[in-house]
Design an enzyme around this catalytic site. Structure first.
Site, PDB file in Angstrom:
ATOM      1  N   GLY A 181       0.836  -1.202   0.000  1.00 32.30           N
ATOM      2  CA  GLY A 181       0.000   0.000   0.000  1.00 32.30           C
ATOM      3  C   GLY A 181       0.860   1.236   0.000  1.00 32.30           C
ATOM      4  O   GLY A 181       2.074   1.179   0.198  1.00 32.30           O
ATOM      5  N   LYS A 182       0.186   2.335  -0.256  1.00 26.94           N
ATOM      6  CA  LYS A 182       0.916   3.594  -0.310  1.00 26.94           C
ATOM      7  C   LYS A 182       0.047   4.663   0.322  1.00 26.94           C
ATOM      8  O   LYS A 182      -1.135   4.799  -0.006  1.00 26.94           O
ATOM      9  CB  LYS A 182       1.194   3.925  -1.777  1.00 26.94           C
ATOM     10  N   GLY A 183       0.610   5.399   1.277  1.00 23.66           N
ATOM     11  CA  GLY A 183      -0.123   6.502   1.888  1.00 23.66           C
ATOM     12  C   GLY A 183       0.471   7.808   1.437  1.00 23.66           C
ATOM     13  O   GLY A 183       1.274   7.851   0.500  1.00 23.66           O
ATOM     14  N   ALA A 184       0.094   8.865   2.081  1.00 23.33           N
ATOM     15  CA  ALA A 184       0.617  10.173   1.712  1.00 23.33           C
ATOM     16  C   ALA A 184       2.103  10.270   2.027  1.00 23.33           C
ATOM     17  O   ALA A 184       2.817  11.073   1.444  1.00 23.33           O
ATOM     18  CB  ALA A 184      -0.153  11.250   2.457  1.00 23.33           C
ATOM     19  N   TYR A 185       2.562   9.472   2.966  1.00 23.55           N
ATOM     20  CA  TYR A 185       3.941   9.596   3.426  1.00 23.55           C
ATOM     21  C   TYR A 185       4.813   8.402   3.115  1.00 23.55           C
ATOM     22  O   TYR A 185       6.007   8.531   2.979  1.00 23.55           O
ATOM     23  CB  TYR A 185       3.975   9.803   4.945  1.00 23.55           C
ATOM     24  N   LYS A 186       4.213   7.261   3.128  1.00 20.56           N
ATOM     25  CA  LYS A 186       5.103   6.111   2.991  1.00 20.56           C
ATOM     26  C   LYS A 186       4.574   5.071   2.005  1.00 20.56           C
ATOM     27  O   LYS A 186       3.376   5.013   1.719  1.00 20.56           O
ATOM     28  CB  LYS A 186       5.380   5.473   4.349  1.00 20.56           C
ATOM     29  N   VAL A 187       5.520   4.293   1.547  1.00 14.92           N
ATOM     30  CA  VAL A 187       5.177   3.153   0.694  1.00 14.92           C
ATOM     31  C   VAL A 187       5.513   1.909   1.504  1.00 14.92           C
ATOM     32  O   VAL A 187       6.547   1.851   2.173  1.00 14.92           O
ATOM     33  CB  VAL A 187       6.001   3.169  -0.612  1.00 14.92           C
ATOM     34  N   VAL A 188       4.610   0.946   1.460  1.00 11.72           N
ATOM     35  CA  VAL A 188       4.794  -0.253   2.279  1.00 11.72           C
ATOM     36  C   VAL A 188       4.910  -1.471   1.364  1.00 11.72           C
ATOM     37  O   VAL A 188       4.046  -1.703   0.516  1.00 11.72           O
ATOM     38  CB  VAL A 188       3.615  -0.427   3.269  1.00 11.72           C
ATOM     39  N   ASP A 198      -2.595   9.727  15.775  1.00  6.69           N
ATOM     40  CA  ASP A 198      -3.201   9.664  14.438  1.00  6.69           C
ATOM     41  C   ASP A 198      -4.117   8.450  14.320  1.00  6.69           C
ATOM     42  O   ASP A 198      -4.068   7.694  13.345  1.00  6.69           O
ATOM     43  CB  ASP A 198      -2.096   9.644  13.371  1.00  6.69           C
TER      44      ASP A 198
HETATM   45  N1  ATP Z   1       1.596  -3.404   8.468  1.00  7.06           N
HETATM   46  C1  ATP Z   1       0.984  -3.388   7.288  1.00  7.06           C
HETATM   47  N2  ATP Z   1       0.559  -4.546   6.741  1.00  7.06           N
HETATM   48  C2  ATP Z   1      -0.064  -4.524   5.540  1.00  7.06           C
HETATM   49  N3  ATP Z   1      -0.314  -3.404   4.825  1.00  7.06           N
HETATM   50  C3  ATP Z   1       0.082  -2.226   5.333  1.00  7.06           C
HETATM   51  C4  ATP Z   1       0.746  -2.147   6.586  1.00  7.06           C
HETATM   52  N4  ATP Z   1       1.014  -0.848   6.842  1.00  7.06           N
HETATM   53  C5  ATP Z   1       0.539  -0.152   5.808  1.00  7.06           C
HETATM   54  N5  ATP Z   1      -0.026  -0.976   4.892  1.00  7.06           N
HETATM   55  C6  ATP Z   1      -0.645  -0.587   3.625  1.00  7.06           C
HETATM   56  O1  ATP Z   1       0.009   0.566   3.160  1.00  7.06           O
HETATM   57  C7  ATP Z   1      -0.924   1.635   3.027  1.00  7.06           C
HETATM   58  C8  ATP Z   1      -0.215   2.913   3.386  1.00  7.06           C
HETATM   59  O2  ATP Z   1       0.129   2.922   4.748  1.00  7.06           O
HETATM   60  P1  ATP Z   1      -0.245   4.149   5.658  1.00  7.06           P
HETATM   61  O3  ATP Z   1      -1.671   4.521   5.404  1.00  7.06           O
HETATM   62  O4  ATP Z   1       0.134   3.816   7.040  1.00  7.06           O
HETATM   63  O5  ATP Z   1       0.721   5.252   5.046  1.00  7.06           O
HETATM   64  P2  ATP Z   1       0.936   6.721   5.572  1.00  7.06           P
HETATM   65  O6  ATP Z   1       1.576   7.465   4.482  1.00  7.06           O
HETATM   66  O7  ATP Z   1       1.635   6.691   6.888  1.00  7.06           O
HETATM   67  O8  ATP Z   1      -0.533   7.077   5.891  1.00  7.06           O
HETATM   68  P3  ATP Z   1      -1.465   8.326   5.798  1.00  7.06           P
HETATM   69  O9  ATP Z   1      -1.596   8.643   4.352  1.00  7.06           O
HETATM   70  O10 ATP Z   1      -2.721   7.749   6.388  1.00  7.06           O
HETATM   71  O11 ATP Z   1      -0.861   9.391   6.640  1.00  7.06           O
HETATM   72  C9  ATP Z   1      -2.086   1.288   3.931  1.00  7.06           C
HETATM   73  O12 ATP Z   1      -3.282   1.836   3.495  1.00  7.06           O
HETATM   74  C10 ATP Z   1      -2.108  -0.243   3.824  1.00  7.06           C
HETATM   75  O13 ATP Z   1      -2.831  -0.616   2.677  1.00  7.06           O
END
Ligand code: ATP
Length: 590
Positions: free
Chosen positions: A91-98, A205
């Site tokens: 997944g990918k959020g505004a800050y990180k890619v996982v 958060d």
């Molecule tokens: N521990 C995990 N196991 C499986 N998928 C995950 C995990 N952590 C994050 N992901 C996937 O990655 C995506 C991005 O993570 P996350 O939303 O934490 O990113 P962020 O940039 O910190 O968030 P935000 O945009 O909410 O501030 C999540 O929506 C989820 O689909």
């Protein structure tokens, strides 16, 4: 989030070269249009909806056959080579890619989180990282390891298989109340744990897309721990998510752990309405205006259930009136009411096996014997409370429930046709089931009562942090257990678990194995026994004091007692049985 992070405009990120986007465990991936016809998933972000995970934007008819594409391959390794990063983007959020990764030491899949930041910011995080490594709770995503490389803070966490609460709500429509309660209780357990640290750990958060669901059992865990501070360092964001931010967070006057409670209230609102809070607002400024004027989200008007409404209002109250996580857990919407069921009865309906069952998701099951001629409901319940297998707030209810069963039995007996040779008991009688001598050796009959109450805590809770008296059993919440509750997973070490004769075995296994020499001080023996059956040191001291009052100072003194002497000690039947068994088990095992 794009609304509130204008820089996140869909520019190509270094991570987009990777082909797979895995949506939870659904086996779907979105492809990137600029490489072999792959779709660029950032393009799928738009307006307010970008609050939601990219997976929410998969065209509903797009099913991609993973087998036709590249297999997962290792693309990077951690500095210590323990973790291997795969080319699968979780997944990918505004800050990180996982990314998905493998823990080579344990053989587990883990999540490899990449967060772009400077070395200085990373160095600033050392204290937070130390704390994160210590956080261990079944309802909080585990933090395994971290390092800094190529302008990225990389951290490895537990991998969650089934998406976030938000994805669930978006894809599977509204969860039912049973699920809302179960999720809420699990989130709260995590928050109680965090807030009970000194100083409290504040998540900052909490929102439905930071709460993850795991596997077939629907465990819920709080994620995105510790990134709040990192996000604070980014120039384009306020810490937290505007819709979930308590008013005091906007004010820059300082705040405490109650901000997590406010955010939990918003999560609960989203869970029960399916609507993002403040969906009526177009931007963060509008939300801020409403929050600062104490105007609640429009969707709150849709909440009909008075208990839920009361609970959400308590979470959204001004900071000094707002509930703590523990107070929310004790709120009537989330409490689990017990009932007593009759498991077995002998032919004369004198010797009963009863069980206290906590309906709902978080169950405590306590099985005990009841002799209609010798025991009273009050005595039995008091003993269970004294022995810490029941909380005292259930005293009245359970006493009432036992008396209800006794009345029913009485009525049935009176109504039965005395000329009939046999009549069927109205409960699920189990002929052939031996009387339930909890943890008691057949030849060691307590003096006080031959079949006195013997409370049996069944410890099956998946999400209990301390593994004490609790809870989860395998039958569905709403069903009546006609059969004894059996554990659906292996019991914890040193916990009392299971039921019936199996319980005796487990219980005996928990007891100390060594043969105590006669001169062993009684405190030591009592303490070992109490610990083995999950009684606290206060309870052990109480038992020791009562024994010493009778001049029983050593294990030898205890061994010298005649059966009838045991009854004079003033211990409960449960304690007597535990101590006698400890003597007996140690002997038979050594
Ligand atoms: N521990 C995990 N196991 C499986 N998928 C995950 C995990 N952590 C994050 N992901 C996937 O990655 C995506 C991005 O993570 P996350 O939303 O934490 O990113 P962020 O940039 O910190 O968030 P935000 O945009 O909410 O501030 C999540 O929506 C989820 O689909």
């Amino acid at each position: 989030m794009a609304d509130h992070h204008p820089e996140n405009n869909g520019d190509t990120s270094p991570h987009e070269e990777f082909v797979q986007y895995q949506n939870g465990n659904a086996g779907v991936h979105v492809e990137n249009s600029n490489e072999s016809g792959y779709r660029h998933y950032n393009d799928l972000y738009s307006h307010h909806d970008s609050q939601y995970s990219p997976s929410a934007y998969l065209p509903s008819n797009e099913i991609v056959d993973l087998s036709k594409h590249d297999r997962e391959t290792v693309i990077e390794e951690s500095p210590n080579q323990r973790y291997a990063k795969l080319n699968t983007v979780l997944g990918k959020g505004a800050y990180k890619v996982v990314y998905k990764a493998i823990d080579r030491e344990e053989g587990y899949e883990v999540a490899w989180n990449c967060f772009q930041t400077t070395k200085a910011e990373f160095n600033d995080l050392s204290q937070e990282i130390k704390i994160l490594k210590q956080v261990r709770h079944p309802n909080i995503i585990n933090f395994h390891d971290c390092w800094y490389k190529d302008a990225e803070f990389i951290f490895v966490t537990e991998l969650m298989t089934s998406g976030t609460l938000r994805e669930y709500i978006r894809k599977l429509s509204l969860p039912n109340m049973k699920i809302v309660k179960r999720w809420s209780r699990q989130i709260l357990k995590g928050l109680i744990y965090l807030h009970s640290h000194n100083p409290p750990i504040i998540h900052r958060d909490i929102k439905c897309d930071n709460i993850f669901i795991n596997g077939a059992h629907g465990e819920v865990k709080i994620g995105d721990m510790g990134t709040a501070k990192m996000k604070l360092g980014k120039k384009y964001t306020v810490i937290g998510t505007p819709e979930f931010m308590a008013p005091e967070m906007y004010e820059e006057k300082g705040y405490n752990e109650k901000v997590d409670i406010y955010a939990f209230g918003m999560c609960l609102l989203e869970m029960v309405t399916g609507e993002y809070p403040y969906g009526e607002c177009k931007n963060a400024a509008q939300i801020y205006k409403k929050v600062s004027q104490a105007i609640k989200p429009e969707s709150l008007k849709k909440v009909q259930d008075p208990k839920i409404l009361d609970l959400i209002n308590n979470c959204l109250a001004p900071e000094n009136e707002r509930y703590t996580a523990q107070q929310i857990m004790d709120h009537p919407f989330l409490t689990v009411e017990p009932e007593v069921v009759l498991m077995t009865a002998d032919e004369t309906k004198t010797q009963l096996t009863l069980q206290v069952v906590f309906k709902g998701m978080d169950k405590l099951s306590v099985k005990f014997e009841f002799n209609v001629e010798r025991d009273t409901a009050e005595e039995v319940v008091n003993e269970m409370i004294e022995e810490q297998v029941l909380q005292d707030n259930y005293q009245q209810l359970i006493t009432h429930e036992i008396n209800r069963i006794l009345r029913d039995i009485n009525k049935q007996t009176n109504e039965a046709d005395p000329n009939k040779e046999e009549h069927k008991a109205p409960w699920p009688s189990q002929p052939g089931t031996p009387p339930f001598h909890v943890g008691m050796s057949p030849h060691l009959t307590p003096h006080k009562s031959s079949h006195g109450p013997s409370p049996t805590p069944i410890n099956l809770d998946r999400d209990s942090p301390n593994g004490t008296i609790a809870h989860t059993s395998s039958y569905p919440a709403q069903s009546q257990p006609a059969q004894p509750v059996m554990p659906n997973e292996s019991p914890r070490k040193n916990s009392i678990s299971g039921s019936g004769p199996e319980w005796i075995q487990d219980y005996e296994d928990a007891l100390p194995v060594k043969e105590y020499p006669d001169e062993t001080p009684i405190e030591q023996f009592v303490r070992d026994t109490a610990l083995a059956i999950n009684r606290d040191s206060e309870k052990a001291n109480d038992w020791s004091r009562k024994l010493k009052n009778q001049d029983i100072m050593t294990v030898g003194d205890l061994r010298a007692l005649m059966d009838e002497d045991w009854g004079q000690i003033g211990l409960t039947v449960f304690a007597l049985r535990a101590l006698k068994n400890a003597l007996h088990v140690a002997k038979s095992k050594s």
